[in-house]
Design a protein around this motif. Structure first.
Motif, PDB file in Angstrom:
ATOM      1  N   ARG A   1       0.806  -1.232   0.000  1.00 39.96           N
ATOM      2  CA  ARG A   1       0.000   0.000   0.000  1.00 39.96           C
ATOM      3  C   ARG A   1       0.835   1.275   0.000  1.00 39.96           C
ATOM      4  O   ARG A   1       0.863   1.978  -0.998  1.00 39.96           O
ATOM      5  N   SER A   2       1.505   1.591   1.100  1.00 48.51           N
ATOM      6  CA  SER A   2       2.224   2.864   1.173  1.00 48.51           C
ATOM      7  C   SER A   2       3.473   2.724   2.033  1.00 48.51           C
ATOM      8  O   SER A   2       3.460   2.050   3.062  1.00 48.51           O
TER       9      SER A   2
ATOM     10  N   LYS B   1       3.931  -0.394  10.434  1.00 43.57           N
ATOM     11  CA  LYS B   1       4.975  -1.412  10.415  1.00 43.57           C
ATOM     12  C   LYS B   1       6.330  -0.772  10.160  1.00 43.57           C
ATOM     13  O   LYS B   1       6.418   0.292   9.532  1.00 43.57           O
ATOM     14  N   SER B   2       7.372  -1.437  10.629  1.00 41.04           N
ATOM     15  CA  SER B   2       8.725  -0.905  10.491  1.00 41.04           C
ATOM     16  C   SER B   2       9.643  -1.959   9.883  1.00 41.04           C
ATOM     17  O   SER B   2       9.632  -3.118  10.308  1.00 41.04           O
TER      18      SER B   2
ATOM     19  N   ASP C   1       1.169  -0.240  -7.446  1.00 40.18           N
ATOM     20  CA  ASP C   1       0.288   0.633  -6.667  1.00 40.18           C
ATOM     21  C   ASP C   1       0.726   0.759  -5.211  1.00 40.18           C
ATOM     22  O   ASP C   1      -0.112   0.874  -4.301  1.00 40.18           O
ATOM     23  N   ILE C   2       2.035   0.725  -5.001  1.00 43.59           N
ATOM     24  CA  ILE C   2       2.581   0.997  -3.673  1.00 43.59           C
ATOM     25  C   ILE C   2       3.092   2.434  -3.668  1.00 43.59           C
ATOM     26  O   ILE C   2       4.022   2.781  -4.399  1.00 43.59           O
ATOM     27  N   GLU C   3       2.470   3.270  -2.884  1.00 45.29           N
ATOM     28  CA  GLU C   3       2.827   4.690  -2.831  1.00 45.29           C
ATOM     29  C   GLU C   3       4.096   4.876  -2.012  1.00 45.29           C
ATOM     30  O   GLU C   3       4.224   4.353  -0.906  1.00 45.29           O
TER      31      GLU C   3
ATOM     32  N   ALA D   1       1.245   6.253   6.378  1.00 43.05           N
ATOM     33  CA  ALA D   1       2.001   5.181   5.733  1.00 43.05           C
ATOM     34  C   ALA D   1       1.775   3.848   6.437  1.00 43.05           C
ATOM     35  O   ALA D   1       1.671   3.778   7.670  1.00 43.05           O
ATOM     36  N   ASN D   2       1.741   2.810   5.654  1.00 43.17           N
ATOM     37  CA  ASN D   2       1.647   1.468   6.206  1.00 43.17           C
ATOM     38  C   ASN D   2       3.008   0.983   6.705  1.00 43.17           C
ATOM     39  O   ASN D   2       3.093   0.301   7.720  1.00 43.17           O
TER      40      ASN D   2
END
Length: 238
Positions: free
Chosen positions: A86-87, A169-170, A113-115, A134-135
């Motif tokens: 996702r992002s 997430k990291s 489509d990952i920003e 952000a994800n």
């Protein structure tokens, strides 16, 4: 601008007079007979330190991936996919290019489509907005403590601290050469940088896996004040 110490000599002289001794202007660091802080994992090889780090990562609920530069792009992509994509927000750091990640980040992610948002010190409010939504946040460890599973991140104008704690997430990239036994070596490393006149970040973050808290009735809660999931990617760089 440097700070100014007001009335230092007067203050120190007054204390010395109260103690009935001459004031000291130079202080020597003591040499201790026993230094247990240096004995932990003293003779461990880098491979052994990786093994210690891997075991500790299990204790701190952190996934550990070991790869090399040639396979790093694929390893990172798999972790990003496992986190839902996702992002992504990252630092503006030349090491991403050095590790061969430019094509993945700048070409493959947009196609999937990952920003991607790269930290831009000229847009402080936008940086925070992007980090909040952000994800995944991706950073790079400067020095890594095997004993505690701790990554040490240096902030600067291109490396905002929000990247490591605002996303859900990291992912932290860990060059194998940066892994040391424990805090003892990290503190000494930072001190030597300062003594040599090297510019050191005013904000140094010691991050040990995802956010954890057990303050209330010793019940573990993950994600209270930071990412709920974390993955370390160790890069064979030696």
């Amino acid at each position: 601008m440097s700070g100014i110490i007001q009335n230092r000599d007067t203050f120190l002289n007054k204390i010395a007079n109260q103690l009935n001794r001459a004031p000291k202007r130079e202080i020597e660091q003591p040499t201790w007979q026993y230094q247990p802080q240096d004995r932990v994992l003293q003779d461990a090889t880098q491979d052994e330190l990786v093994a210690v780090l891997q075991e500790q990562c299990h204790n701190i609920h952190t996934n550990l991936v070991v790869t090399n530069t040639a396979n790093l792009s694929g390893a990172l992509q798999r972790v990003v996919e496992s986190f839902g994509g996702r992002s992504v927000v990252t630092w503006k750091d030349d090491r991403f290019h050095k590790y061969g990640l430019s094509k993945l980040m700048n070409e493959q992610w947009p196609q999937a489509d990952i920003e991607l948002h790269v930290w831009n010190y000229e847009q402080p409010e936008e940086n925070i907005r992007q980090a909040e939504k952000a994800n995944i946040g991706i950073t790079i460890s400067e020095i890594t403590l095997a004993e505690s599973g701790t990554a040490v991140l240096f902030s600067d104008k291109d490396k905002g601290r929000s990247v490591s704690f605002l996303p859900e997430k990291s992912i932290i990239l860990i060059p194998k050469s940066t892994i040391v036994p424990r805090m003892t070596q990290a503190a000494r490393w930072i001190r030597e940088k300062i003594k040599s006149g090297e510019k050191v970040a005013s904000c140094i973050n010691f991050i040990t896996g995802p956010s954890n808290s057990a303050d209330i009735e010793m019940i573990l809660v993950v994600g209270v004040h930071g990412p709920i999931k974390a993955t370390y990617i160790v890069i064979e760089d030696q």
